[in-house]
Write an enzyme that holds these catalytic residues in place. Structure first.
Site, PDB file in Angstrom:
ATOM      1  N   GLU A   8       9.595  50.538  49.162  1.00 49.45           N
ATOM      2  CA  GLU A   8       8.391  50.998  50.028  1.00 49.45           C
ATOM      3  C   GLU A   8       8.026  52.502  50.132  1.00 49.45           C
ATOM      4  OE1 GLU A   8      11.354  49.512  50.775  1.00 49.45           O
ATOM      5  OE2 GLU A   8      10.444  47.645  52.076  1.00 49.45           O
ATOM      6  N   PHE A  42      20.139  43.819  64.741  1.00 49.76           N
ATOM      7  CA  PHE A  42      19.650  43.787  63.204  1.00 49.76           C
ATOM      8  C   PHE A  42      18.473  44.645  62.736  1.00 49.76           C
ATOM      9  CE2 PHE A  42      18.375  41.536  59.385  1.00 49.76           C
ATOM     10  CZ  PHE A  42      19.451  42.130  58.513  1.00 49.76           C
ATOM     11  N   GLN A  43      18.496  45.390  61.913  1.00 49.80           N
ATOM     12  CA  GLN A  43      17.278  46.392  61.441  1.00 49.80           C
ATOM     13  C   GLN A  43      16.614  46.866  62.352  1.00 49.80           C
ATOM     14  OE1 GLN A  43      15.179  43.776  58.395  1.00 49.80           O
ATOM     15  NE2 GLN A  43      16.816  44.337  56.969  1.00 49.80           N
ATOM     16  N   LYS A  70       8.028  43.230  67.208  1.00 47.71           N
ATOM     17  CA  LYS A  70       7.778  41.674  66.815  1.00 47.71           C
ATOM     18  C   LYS A  70       6.979  40.937  67.844  1.00 47.71           C
ATOM     19  CE  LYS A  70       9.687  38.043  63.861  1.00 47.71           C
ATOM     20  NZ  LYS A  70      11.018  37.438  63.283  1.00 47.71           N
ATOM     21  N   MET A 109      12.366  71.585  34.987  1.00 49.47           N
ATOM     22  CA  MET A 109      12.164  72.672  35.739  1.00 49.47           C
ATOM     23  C   MET A 109      13.621  73.270  36.250  1.00 49.47           C
ATOM     24  SD  MET A 109      10.105  74.673  36.719  1.00 49.47           S
ATOM     25  CE  MET A 109       8.339  74.261  36.731  1.00 49.47           C
TER      26      MET A 109
HETATM   27  C1  LIG Z   1      13.022  63.753  44.916  1.00 46.67           C
HETATM   28  C2  LIG Z   1      13.297  65.256  44.457  1.00 46.67           C
HETATM   29  N1  LIG Z   1      14.678  65.534  43.995  1.00 46.67           N
HETATM   30  C3  LIG Z   1      14.777  66.692  43.359  1.00 46.67           C
HETATM   31  C4  LIG Z   1      13.911  67.452  43.103  1.00 46.67           C
HETATM   32  C5  LIG Z   1      14.205  68.915  42.571  1.00 46.67           C
HETATM   33  N2  LIG Z   1      13.455  68.981  40.940  1.00 46.67           N
HETATM   34  C6  LIG Z   1      12.388  69.758  41.019  1.00 46.67           C
HETATM   35  S1  LIG Z   1      11.745  69.532  39.423  1.00 46.67           S
HETATM   36  C7  LIG Z   1      13.131  68.699  38.897  1.00 46.67           C
HETATM   37  C8  LIG Z   1      13.235  68.230  37.425  1.00 46.67           C
HETATM   38  C9  LIG Z   1      12.199  67.394  37.043  1.00 46.67           C
HETATM   39  O1  LIG Z   1      12.732  66.673  35.999  1.00 46.67           O
HETATM   40  P1  LIG Z   1      11.729  66.005  34.944  1.00 46.67           P
HETATM   41  O2  LIG Z   1      11.080  64.744  36.076  1.00 46.67           O
HETATM   42  O3  LIG Z   1      12.328  65.345  33.797  1.00 46.67           O
HETATM   43  O4  LIG Z   1      10.298  66.995  34.867  1.00 46.67           O
HETATM   44  P2  LIG Z   1      10.383  68.159  33.873  1.00 46.67           P
HETATM   45  O5  LIG Z   1      10.596  69.328  34.753  1.00 46.67           O
HETATM   46  O6  LIG Z   1      11.390  67.988  32.738  1.00 46.67           O
HETATM   47  O7  LIG Z   1       9.158  68.103  33.068  1.00 46.67           O
HETATM   48  C10 LIG Z   1      14.017  68.387  40.076  1.00 46.67           C
HETATM   49  C11 LIG Z   1      15.090  67.911  39.861  1.00 46.67           C
HETATM   50  C12 LIG Z   1      12.563  67.100  43.492  1.00 46.67           C
HETATM   51  N3  LIG Z   1      11.521  67.896  43.460  1.00 46.67           N
HETATM   52  N4  LIG Z   1      12.190  65.996  44.031  1.00 46.67           N
END
Ligand SMILES: Cc1ncc(C[n+]2csc(CCOP(=O)(O)OP(=O)(O)O)c2C)c(N)n1
Ligand SMILES: [Mg+2]
Lengths: 182, 571
Positions: free
Chosen positions: B52, B114-115, B164, B475
């Site tokens: 979802e 439930f749910q 529902k 990042m």
């Molecule tokens: C749902 C979620 N969890 C954690 C983060 C923290 N976060 C920001 S950038 C990043 C790394 C992203 O890695 P990737 O998708 O491989 O992209 P890259 O930076 O390597 O281009 C993370 C973990 C986030 N922004 N969103």
């Protein structure tokens, strides 16, 4: 302290929406009262917030973003009446009772219950007055205390009546000089 | 109007169809079954998602691609809670989305049935508004109001939770012909005096800048901003979400500001004597340290949401209203400007930094993400709708793909939601079937919602996916490199074979490991019908420059190292 009078639609969950806004935006509510108004379907909240004028502007702007909010009035700086009611149960002995009666008289508090070793006082007034009564009773032993929270109303013209929320259903109300932004 | 007897479920679809809905993204379950059953009798395309969260992002992508309200639908309990990340994402970026959720029977509410789940309670702070419906009589008017709330003013998500029995019971259906009108709000539209004050500030300015954000796209004010800038001769800096709002190729468009904004843009902001902020909200990623932000500048803020004015940055003139209307009111009062000296100064700043552009780097065969984005931009003529995920690749996309059209960059800015790109791109493609849609996604974020590849296969969606595969949560690794002594806690990432994976879903896939392979792969993907997934194996420990560390002064950027600027780190 900033005092708002907020008119809202009387619908389930509206209190939560308002309270949640203050929590989410990290504003501290000092007191909040809700009750009915002269207009069916409209509730009135008096909210006292611990903030400054700038914070008040933000709070007002955020409140207006809530769909169920009809009107927000910051009455802090306006001529207004602010009232609160308190019940105080204070310990008594035969020796202290006359003194407490005297204090009640000075404050124009009413004695609404008397038992063997305590009595209950009722006082209506501004917040400071209530605080002061509590202070002078403290040495006798305050057993229980309850306060209603603040009610506020602007004097004279004031904000006036709030239109019933049904008014919103008509597109005709949408005129040039009214800004809608939900 | 004659009324008919219909169930709440039927009224839901009658109402959605009348609101112009042709496609919904969802996942069925017990509490929403009556609605699903009724759906079959209406001209609605239903896209079955795999989670979802994907439905909410698809509805969001649909909304961002067109400005039309996107619709997601889910069952009670876990179905509803799975929407939450997508709703919060839409809220932060002011995207008009309506979510419909099933709820247990009204007699069971409060019994931990439930749910059962209090989804209106959960989503209270992340929706513009939400509703719990227990009576079929309320459905039509509520749907009408929900759509109005979602798209009016500053747009945002709205949730309708339907028990529902509300879906099952019948009542007379009558469509409210009158559009709902919000409660009266204080009229804050600026009067003559306020406009005159703003105009004075503009006339006095020697070093003015326009800061353009998401609001110019939401308001459809792209052309107005451009014309205003040309008329007053004022350069424009873009927020991440503003990108595309003014053509990147326009000589007055300086590019992106903020944490990974171009150095000349951030420096110009710090040197400016007037900022005209249009439909942007001085997010902390844009300002850096607010205490040292643009101290030399007077500030004018054009913004539809009055609560944004003076929220993060104090302004000298706050004009509340739709930014298109405000610019229309300002334009005839503002004299033709000439800021040639200021522009020349910025050009000089830019000249210094522009030589560092990755596209001018010598090509040693090594594959950098910037190469991929740059080549993708060239091959698509800058005309694709690019949907990015969150991370380094997102910032490189913003820096190296030059967007000339509004709504051509779709990205999660405010919430920074990894996993957004793939589902949002599906929504965007359905909203704009004729557009060329590219996903630019990291190896990390792709794995958060890659199950939607099955949705792509089932629905025959024709997009292309560029995985910028650096083997890291890049990042975060970059922050560890700069601020945690290269202690790479939990950022190295082992991934499945993305080529085999895509093929297992029945899609076409390719892998690119060197610079020379980029253009042929992009060309092949564009020529292939159906979705192509390309696994770009890029330099693992590459860094996004410039960078304003969180909370640092905007002018104190970590710049591209000159060795990289002059020779390329790959030599
Ligand atoms: C749902 C979620 N969890 C954690 C983060 C923290 N976060 C920001 S950038 C990043 C790394 C992203 O890695 P990737 O998708 O491989 O992209 P890259 O930076 O390597 O281009 C993370 C973990 C986030 N922004 N969103
Ligand atoms: Mg990565």
């Amino acid at each position: 302290m900033i005092t708002f009078v907020v008119h809202v639609e009387n619908k389930p969950g509206v209190l939560t929406r308002v309270a949640s806004l203050f929590r989410r935006r990290a504003y501290n509510i000092e007191s909040l009262t809700v009750g009915s108004t002269e207009t069916p379907g409209v509730s009135r909240m008096t909210i006292v917030v611990d903030t400054d004028d700038e914070g008040a502007h933000h709070v007002e702007a955020h409140l207006y973003k809530l769909v169920n909010v009809l009107r927000v009035d910051n009455v802090t700086a306006r001529p207004n009446v602010i009232r609160e009611l308190t019940l105080i149960k204070v310990a008594t002995t035969a020796g202290t009772r006359p003194e407490i009666f005297q204090l009640a008289d000075v404050f124009r508090a009413r004695i609404i219950d008397v038992s063997a070793d305590s009595l209950v006082l009722e006082l209506t007034g501004g917040t400071a007055k209530l605080d002061r009564l509590l202070e002078v009773l403290e040495p006798f032993g305050v057993l229980e205390m309850a306060r209603t929270g603040t009610l506020a109303m602007a004097r004279g013209e004031g904000p006036g009546r709030t239109a019933a929320p049904q008014a919103r259903a008509t597109a005709a109300a949408e005129s040039q000089d009214i800004a809608y932004s939900v | 109007m004659t009324s008919r007897r219909l169930t709440g479920a039927q009224i839901l679809w009658e109402s959605l169809v009348r609101e112009g809905v042709t496609c919904v993204f969802g996942y069925p379950g017990g509490a929403i079954l009556p609605a699903y059953d009724a759906m079959l009798d209406y001209p609605i395309r239903h896209v079955l998602v795999r989670h979802e969260q994907g439905a909410a992002h698809m509805a969001d992508g649909y909304a961002r691609a067109t400005g039309q309200v996107g619709v997601a639908i889910a069952t009670s309990g876990p179905g509803a809670t799975n929407l939450v990340t997508g709703i919060a994402t839409a809220m932060m970026d002011s995207s008009p989305v309506v979510c419909i959720t099933g709820q247990v029977g009204s007699k069971l509410i409060g019994s931990d049935a439930f749910q059962e789940c209090d989804i209106t309670g959960i989503t209270l702070p992340i929706t513009k508004h939400n509703y719990l419906l227990t009576n079929p009589e309320d459905v039509a008017a509520t749907v009408r109001e929900a759509f109005h709330v979602a798209r009016s003013g500053r747009p945002g998500p709205v949730l309708i939770d339907m028990t529902k029995d509300c879906q099952q019971r019948a009542c007379d259906f009558e469509w409210p012909e009158e559009a709902p009108v919000a409660h009266q709000r204080p009229n804050l539209s600026p009067g003559d005096a306020e406009l005159a004050r703003a105009v004075d500030l503009i006339h006095q300015a020697k070093r003015p800048l326009i800061l353009a954000g998401n609001g110019i796209i939401a308001s459809g004010a792209s052309d107005l901003v451009r014309r205003f800038a040309e008329h007053a001769d004022i350069p424009i800096a873009m927020t991440l979400l503003g990108i595309g709002g003014v053509p990147a190729s326009h000589p007055l468009n300086l590019g992106m500001m903020g944490m990974h904004g171009e150095a000349w843009v951030n420096t110009s902001i710090q040197e400016a004597d007037l900022l005209i902020a249009v439909g942007m909200r001085f997010d902390d990623r844009v300002t850096g340290n607010v205490k040292t932000y643009a101290l030399n500048a007077k500030k004018i803020h054009l913004e539809i949401d009055r609560s944004e004015i003076n929220k993060n940055v104090k302004v000298d003139a706050g004009l509340v209203g739709d930014c298109g209307q405000l610019l229309t009111a300002l334009m005839p009062r503002v004299e033709r400007g000439n800021h040639a000296a200021w522009r020349a100064h910025i050009d000089a700043l830019k000249g210094d930094a522009a030589v560092r552009d990755i596209k001018n780097l010598p090509d040693s065969g090594h594959l950098y993400a910037a190469h991929v984005i740059h080549d993708l931009w060239r091959e698509t003529g800058g005309n694709a709708v690019v949907v990015t995920d969150v991370g380094q690749h997102q910032m490189w996309e913003a820096q190296y793909y030059h967007h000339d059209q509004p709504r051509s960059l779709i990205t999660s800015g405010g919430l920074g939601t990894m996993g957004f790109a793939l589902p949002a791109a599906i929504g965007a493609k359905i909203a704009r079937p004729d557009a060329e849609v590219w996903v630019v996604v990291g190896d990390g974020g792709f794995q958060m919602t890659m199950a939607e590849l099955a949705t792509i296969a089932q629905e025959g969606i024709d997009i292309n996916v560029a995985i910028i595969n650096n083997g890291y949560l890049g990042m975060v690794r970059q922050w560890q490199e700069f601020f945690y002594e290269r202690r790479y806690a939990a950022t190295p990432l082992t991934s499945p074979d993305f080529v085999k994976l895509a093929e297992a879903f029945g899609l076409t896939a390719a892998r690119v490991t060197e610079r020379a392979g980029v253009i042929p792969a992009v060309q092949a993907a564009r020529a292939t019908k159906g979705t192509v997934v390309i696994d770009f194996r890029v330099e693992q420990e590459d860094t996004v420059y410039p960078m304003v560390p969180a909370g640092a002064d905007l002018h104190n950027m970590i710049r591209r190292p000159s060795v990289l600027a002059e020779t390329g780190a790959d030599q």
